[in-house]
Design an enzyme around this catalytic site. Sequence first.
Site, PDB file in Angstrom:
ATOM      1  N   ASN A 109      21.465   3.678 -17.956  1.00 48.49           N
ATOM      2  CA  ASN A 109      22.134   3.730 -18.694  1.00 48.49           C
ATOM      3  C   ASN A 109      22.395   2.708 -19.804  1.00 48.49           C
ATOM      4  O   ASN A 109      22.410   1.605 -19.386  1.00 48.49           O
ATOM      5  CB  ASN A 109      23.306   4.812 -19.195  1.00 48.49           C
ATOM      6  CG  ASN A 109      23.773   5.719 -19.647  1.00 48.49           C
ATOM      7  OD1 ASN A 109      23.776   4.847 -20.742  1.00 48.49           O
ATOM      8  ND2 ASN A 109      24.236   6.821 -20.099  1.00 48.49           N
ATOM      9  N   PHE A 110      22.000   2.872 -21.207  1.00 49.41           N
ATOM     10  CA  PHE A 110      22.150   1.182 -21.944  1.00 49.41           C
ATOM     11  C   PHE A 110      23.363   1.834 -22.850  1.00 49.41           C
ATOM     12  O   PHE A 110      23.092   1.020 -23.640  1.00 49.41           O
ATOM     13  CB  PHE A 110      20.934   1.931 -22.812  1.00 49.41           C
ATOM     14  CG  PHE A 110      19.832   0.931 -21.977  1.00 49.41           C
ATOM     15  CD1 PHE A 110      19.348  -0.528 -21.885  1.00 49.41           C
ATOM     16  CD2 PHE A 110      18.667   1.019 -21.404  1.00 49.41           C
ATOM     17  CE1 PHE A 110      18.539  -1.038 -21.546  1.00 49.41           C
ATOM     18  CE2 PHE A 110      17.984   0.604 -20.117  1.00 49.41           C
ATOM     19  CZ  PHE A 110      17.453  -0.786 -20.274  1.00 49.41           C
TER      20      PHE A 110
ATOM     21  N   HIS B 291      23.457  17.504 -19.193  1.00 52.55           N
ATOM     22  CA  HIS B 291      22.546  16.510 -19.658  1.00 52.55           C
ATOM     23  C   HIS B 291      21.714  17.926 -20.414  1.00 52.55           C
ATOM     24  O   HIS B 291      21.810  18.806 -20.022  1.00 52.55           O
ATOM     25  CB  HIS B 291      21.192  15.755 -18.650  1.00 52.55           C
ATOM     26  CG  HIS B 291      22.256  13.820 -19.001  1.00 52.55           C
ATOM     27  ND1 HIS B 291      22.501  13.724 -17.854  1.00 52.55           N
ATOM     28  CD2 HIS B 291      21.539  13.376 -19.706  1.00 52.55           C
ATOM     29  CE1 HIS B 291      22.704  12.953 -17.564  1.00 52.55           C
ATOM     30  NE2 HIS B 291      22.701  12.255 -18.897  1.00 52.55           N
TER      31      HIS B 291
ATOM     32  N   LYS C  33      15.733  16.863 -19.798  1.00 51.40           N
ATOM     33  CA  LYS C  33      16.340  16.277 -19.051  1.00 51.40           C
ATOM     34  C   LYS C  33      15.415  16.214 -18.236  1.00 51.40           C
ATOM     35  O   LYS C  33      15.830  17.369 -16.589  1.00 51.40           O
ATOM     36  CB  LYS C  33      17.411  15.185 -18.375  1.00 51.40           C
ATOM     37  CG  LYS C  33      17.067  14.299 -17.173  1.00 51.40           C
ATOM     38  CD  LYS C  33      18.630  13.733 -18.051  1.00 51.40           C
ATOM     39  CE  LYS C  33      18.754  12.214 -17.220  1.00 51.40           C
ATOM     40  NZ  LYS C  33      18.215  11.004 -17.656  1.00 51.40           N
TER      41      LYS C  33
ATOM     42  N   GLY D 280      20.025   9.600 -13.452  1.00 50.80           N
ATOM     43  CA  GLY D 280      19.965   7.576 -13.255  1.00 50.80           C
ATOM     44  C   GLY D 280      20.873   7.820 -12.773  1.00 50.80           C
ATOM     45  O   GLY D 280      22.169   6.210 -12.228  1.00 50.80           O
ATOM     46  N   THR D 281      22.758   8.222 -14.094  1.00 49.55           N
ATOM     47  CA  THR D 281      23.716   7.335 -14.259  1.00 49.55           C
ATOM     48  C   THR D 281      24.693   7.683 -13.100  1.00 49.55           C
ATOM     49  O   THR D 281      25.354   6.704 -12.782  1.00 49.55           O
ATOM     50  CB  THR D 281      24.244   7.251 -15.524  1.00 49.55           C
ATOM     51  OG1 THR D 281      23.115   7.427 -16.539  1.00 49.55           O
ATOM     52  CG2 THR D 281      25.018   7.349 -15.863  1.00 49.55           C
TER      53      THR D 281
END
Length: 228
Positions: free
Chosen positions: A104-105, A136, A140, A146-147
């Site tokens: 996660n960015f 989500h 997805k 992944g987070t």
Amino acid sequence: MRVLVLGHGKTGKLVAEVAAERGHSVHVLDAKENANASALTPPFVAGFDVVIDFTTPEAAVQNMRAVLATGAKMVVGTTGWYDKLPDMRGLAERRQAGLLYGTNFSVGVQAMLQMAKKMGELLKGAGYEFSIEETHHETKLDSPSGTAITLAKTVQAVTGLAEIPIQAHRVGDAAGLHVLEAKSSADRLVLIHEAHSRRGFAEGAVRAAEWISTHSGCYDFQDVCTKV
């Protein structure tokens, strides 16, 4: 900076917009234009300072093999491919390329991970049961996210818990909701991150690209988010 964005979905489009807003030259390739990484020839990749990937797990691995083999710099926001991480790290190091990946960015999510670590440290051995719930958008591909997996591993690392249950939901166009709960017989603590849009992810990815453009090696966004 010359930026190549791989993936023309909702997040990929936003990444391209944010990069342009920050004064970068942007080129976008969608899945049809880059089937099996066919467009990522060494001469083509050499025309860019950094490549940003928001595609699918299978496509991301093919894209990384092609891009990193040229010694180029790359940010991968796609998740669901981490079983191949040792191979990709080795390729980046051998070719003196740059690879920056992350579940996660969003800077907000990175702050949540730090708070989750502290929460786990303070509640270790105090009779609390941890659980995670995430929501989500319905398109997805990976579930749980992944987070959510990173959040679970963060708490496990400091508490020693063998498993933290995760409930994953896929609903409409939800940008992302992560809830970490710690419950005991006496009380309940909840840590929440809710994304109102994908812009936070896009801004983080572009800032990450600016950072990796001058670095070589393999990095997790968790380790460098305070530097970008």
